[in-house]
Motif scaffolding. Structure first.
Motif, PDB file in Angstrom:
ATOM      1  N   GLY A  19       0.853  -1.179   0.000  1.00 50.69           N
ATOM      2  CA  GLY A  19       0.000   0.000   0.000  1.00 50.69           C
ATOM      3  C   GLY A  19       0.889   1.229   0.000  1.00 50.69           C
ATOM      4  O   GLY A  19       2.104   1.140  -0.223  1.00 50.69           O
ATOM      5  N   GLY A  20       0.293   2.368   0.275  1.00 52.87           N
ATOM      6  CA  GLY A  20       1.044   3.611   0.252  1.00 52.87           C
ATOM      7  C   GLY A  20       2.179   3.643   1.261  1.00 52.87           C
ATOM      8  O   GLY A  20       3.315   4.012   0.939  1.00 52.87           O
ATOM      9  N   ALA A  21       1.904   3.256   2.498  1.00 50.26           N
ATOM     10  CA  ALA A  21       2.925   3.318   3.551  1.00 50.26           C
ATOM     11  C   ALA A  21       4.056   2.328   3.294  1.00 50.26           C
ATOM     12  O   ALA A  21       5.238   2.666   3.460  1.00 50.26           O
ATOM     13  N   THR A  22       3.723   1.121   2.860  1.00 42.82           N
ATOM     14  CA  THR A  22       4.771   0.127   2.620  1.00 42.82           C
ATOM     15  C   THR A  22       5.627   0.524   1.418  1.00 42.82           C
ATOM     16  O   THR A  22       6.841   0.325   1.426  1.00 42.82           O
ATOM     17  N   THR A  23       5.004   1.120   0.414  1.00 44.41           N
ATOM     18  CA  THR A  23       5.761   1.580  -0.750  1.00 44.41           C
ATOM     19  C   THR A  23       6.718   2.705  -0.365  1.00 44.41           C
ATOM     20  O   THR A  23       7.867   2.733  -0.796  1.00 44.41           O
ATOM     21  N   LEU A  24       6.240   3.628   0.472  1.00 39.99           N
ATOM     22  CA  LEU A  24       7.112   4.713   0.921  1.00 39.99           C
ATOM     23  C   LEU A  24       8.266   4.191   1.766  1.00 39.99           C
ATOM     24  O   LEU A  24       9.395   4.674   1.654  1.00 39.99           O
ATOM     25  N   ALA A  25       7.995   3.194   2.613  1.00 39.73           N
ATOM     26  CA  ALA A  25       9.068   2.613   3.427  1.00 39.73           C
ATOM     27  C   ALA A  25      10.105   1.937   2.541  1.00 39.73           C
ATOM     28  O   ALA A  25      11.312   2.058   2.779  1.00 39.73           O
ATOM     29  N   THR A  26       9.646   1.236   1.503  1.00 37.61           N
ATOM     30  CA  THR A  26      10.572   0.580   0.584  1.00 37.61           C
ATOM     31  C   THR A  26      11.418   1.611  -0.165  1.00 37.61           C
ATOM     32  O   THR A  26      12.639   1.477  -0.270  1.00 37.61           O
ATOM     33  N   ALA A  27      10.755   2.637  -0.675  1.00 43.60           N
ATOM     34  CA  ALA A  27      11.476   3.684  -1.414  1.00 43.60           C
ATOM     35  C   ALA A  27      12.464   4.419  -0.511  1.00 43.60           C
ATOM     36  O   ALA A  27      13.590   4.718  -0.921  1.00 43.60           O
ATOM     37  N   VAL A  35      18.451   3.064   8.765  1.00 42.21           N
ATOM     38  CA  VAL A  35      18.524   3.932   9.949  1.00 42.21           C
ATOM     39  C   VAL A  35      17.922   5.303   9.674  1.00 42.21           C
ATOM     40  O   VAL A  35      17.155   5.829  10.488  1.00 42.21           O
ATOM     41  N   ARG A  36      18.227   5.880   8.523  1.00 37.82           N
ATOM     42  CA  ARG A  36      17.688   7.209   8.205  1.00 37.82           C
ATOM     43  C   ARG A  36      16.193   7.168   7.905  1.00 37.82           C
ATOM     44  O   ARG A  36      15.533   8.202   7.875  1.00 37.82           O
ATOM     45  N   SER A  37      15.637   5.967   7.681  1.00 39.65           N
ATOM     46  CA  SER A  37      14.203   5.818   7.414  1.00 39.65           C
ATOM     47  C   SER A  37      13.396   5.549   8.686  1.00 39.65           C
ATOM     48  O   SER A  37      12.165   5.515   8.633  1.00 39.65           O
ATOM     49  N   ILE A  38      14.066   5.371   9.809  1.00 36.62           N
ATOM     50  CA  ILE A  38      13.352   5.069  11.066  1.00 36.62           C
ATOM     51  C   ILE A  38      12.339   6.153  11.435  1.00 36.62           C
ATOM     52  O   ILE A  38      11.210   5.817  11.817  1.00 36.62           O
ATOM     53  N   PRO A  39      12.649   7.438  11.326  1.00 31.65           N
ATOM     54  CA  PRO A  39      11.629   8.438  11.656  1.00 31.65           C
ATOM     55  C   PRO A  39      10.359   8.300  10.816  1.00 31.65           C
ATOM     56  O   PRO A  39       9.247   8.413  11.337  1.00 31.65           O
ATOM     57  N   LEU A  40      10.509   8.040   9.523  1.00 33.78           N
ATOM     58  CA  LEU A  40       9.339   7.814   8.666  1.00 33.78           C
ATOM     59  C   LEU A  40       8.521   6.645   9.180  1.00 33.78           C
ATOM     60  O   LEU A  40       7.304   6.748   9.356  1.00 33.78           O
ATOM     61  N   MET A  41       9.201   5.523   9.438  1.00 34.73           N
ATOM     62  CA  MET A  41       8.489   4.313   9.883  1.00 34.73           C
ATOM     63  C   MET A  41       7.798   4.540  11.220  1.00 34.73           C
ATOM     64  O   MET A  41       6.641   4.134  11.407  1.00 34.73           O
ATOM     65  N   LEU A  42       8.489   5.177  12.172  1.00 32.62           N
ATOM     66  CA  LEU A  42       7.866   5.439  13.474  1.00 32.62           C
ATOM     67  C   LEU A  42       6.694   6.405  13.348  1.00 32.62           C
ATOM     68  O   LEU A  42       5.656   6.228  13.995  1.00 32.62           O
ATOM     69  N   ALA A 152       2.431  -2.339  12.442  1.00 31.24           N
ATOM     70  CA  ALA A 152       2.980  -1.396  11.459  1.00 31.24           C
ATOM     71  C   ALA A 152       4.496  -1.291  11.601  1.00 31.24           C
ATOM     72  O   ALA A 152       5.207  -1.233  10.589  1.00 31.24           O
ATOM     73  N   CYS A 153       5.005  -1.261  12.821  1.00 28.93           N
ATOM     74  CA  CYS A 153       6.467  -1.212  13.021  1.00 28.93           C
ATOM     75  C   CYS A 153       7.139  -2.410  12.359  1.00 28.93           C
ATOM     76  O   CYS A 153       8.125  -2.257  11.631  1.00 28.93           O
ATOM     77  N   ALA A 154       6.592  -3.597  12.586  1.00 29.66           N
ATOM     78  CA  ALA A 154       7.181  -4.807  12.009  1.00 29.66           C
ATOM     79  C   ALA A 154       7.069  -4.806  10.485  1.00 29.66           C
ATOM     80  O   ALA A 154       8.042  -5.095   9.778  1.00 29.66           O
ATOM     81  N   SER A 155       5.904  -4.469   9.978  1.00 28.07           N
ATOM     82  CA  SER A 155       5.687  -4.462   8.534  1.00 28.07           C
ATOM     83  C   SER A 155       6.573  -3.445   7.831  1.00 28.07           C
ATOM     84  O   SER A 155       7.218  -3.749   6.816  1.00 28.07           O
ATOM     85  N   LEU A 156       6.613  -2.233   8.352  1.00 25.56           N
ATOM     86  CA  LEU A 156       7.416  -1.187   7.720  1.00 25.56           C
ATOM     87  C   LEU A 156       8.901  -1.502   7.785  1.00 25.56           C
ATOM     88  O   LEU A 156       9.640  -1.199   6.843  1.00 25.56           O
TER      89      LEU A 156
END
Length: 196
Positions: A19-27, A35-42, A152-156
């Motif tokens: 979905g949108g959130a998982t795609t953004l986490a992947t990108a 590590v730099r993506s942790i704020p987005l995921m949280l 969501a934490c685990a999935s992202l």
């Protein structure tokens, strides 16, 4: 109290599916690293937890009772996610200057989640379907908020790590353009189920 296993299964499946959130986490993982993506995921996970809790308190009933409000939320969220998809699809390799220069912040991740129509559908659906698991709205809010936040934490983290792994295979600007185009298209396509 009824078993919470069906709720946990629903939450796990709904948060791990693309979905949108998982795609953004992947990108983000591909572009900026884990590590730099942790704020987005949280931010996304916290936003989903709060949205689920609010849905349990009755926002879901309000959205179901007012179809025009529901349509407005979907339209606003879809427009924003399409804009993000366009930016991702047009970006090149990291450092090329044509994509985001910095990862999404925690606050922006939180707000971004609230504009994701899939998140509204998941949380409102869960509040309506699993309301009998708790004796009152406060307990249901805690249960749904916790379940969605943890899942969501685990999935992202999984999707972000996949992005990091994909980035190891991309060596040329054309590889990055193909990845970014694919991520943009997937983000835009994630809106299709919202409008059915």
């Amino acid at each position: 109290m009824t078993s919470i296993l069906p709720l946990l299964l629903f939450v796990a499946v709904s948060t791990v599916t693309p979905g949108g959130a998982t795609t953004l986490a992947t990108a983000s993982g591909a572009r900026f690293g884990f590590v730099r993506s942790i704020p987005l995921m949280l931010g996304i996970a916290m936003g989903l937890a709060v949205l689920a809790a609010i849905a349990a308190f009755g926002l879901g009933g309000l959205l179901l009772a007012l179809p025009s409000l529901q349509t407005a939320v979907k339209a606003l969220g879809s427009a924003y996610l399409l804009w993000l998809a366009w930016r991702i699809a047009r970006s090149g390799p990291p450092g090329a200057g044509n994509g985001p220069a910095r990862p999404v912040t925690l606050a922006n991740g939180f707000l971004l989640l609230w504009l994701n129509p899939k998140s509204w559908a998941m949380t409102v659906g869960a509040a309506a379907s699993f309301a009998l698991l708790a004796s009152n709205p406060n307990r249901l809010a805690m249960l749904l908020g916790t379940a969605f936040g943890v899942a969501a934490c685990a999935s992202l983290a999984f999707w972000c790590a996949l992005g990091v792994l994909l980035a190891r295979f991309f060596r040329t600007p054309s590889h990055w353009r193909m990845l970014n185009l694919a991520m943009g298209v997937l983000l835009a396509a994630s809106l299709i189920p919202t409008w059915r």
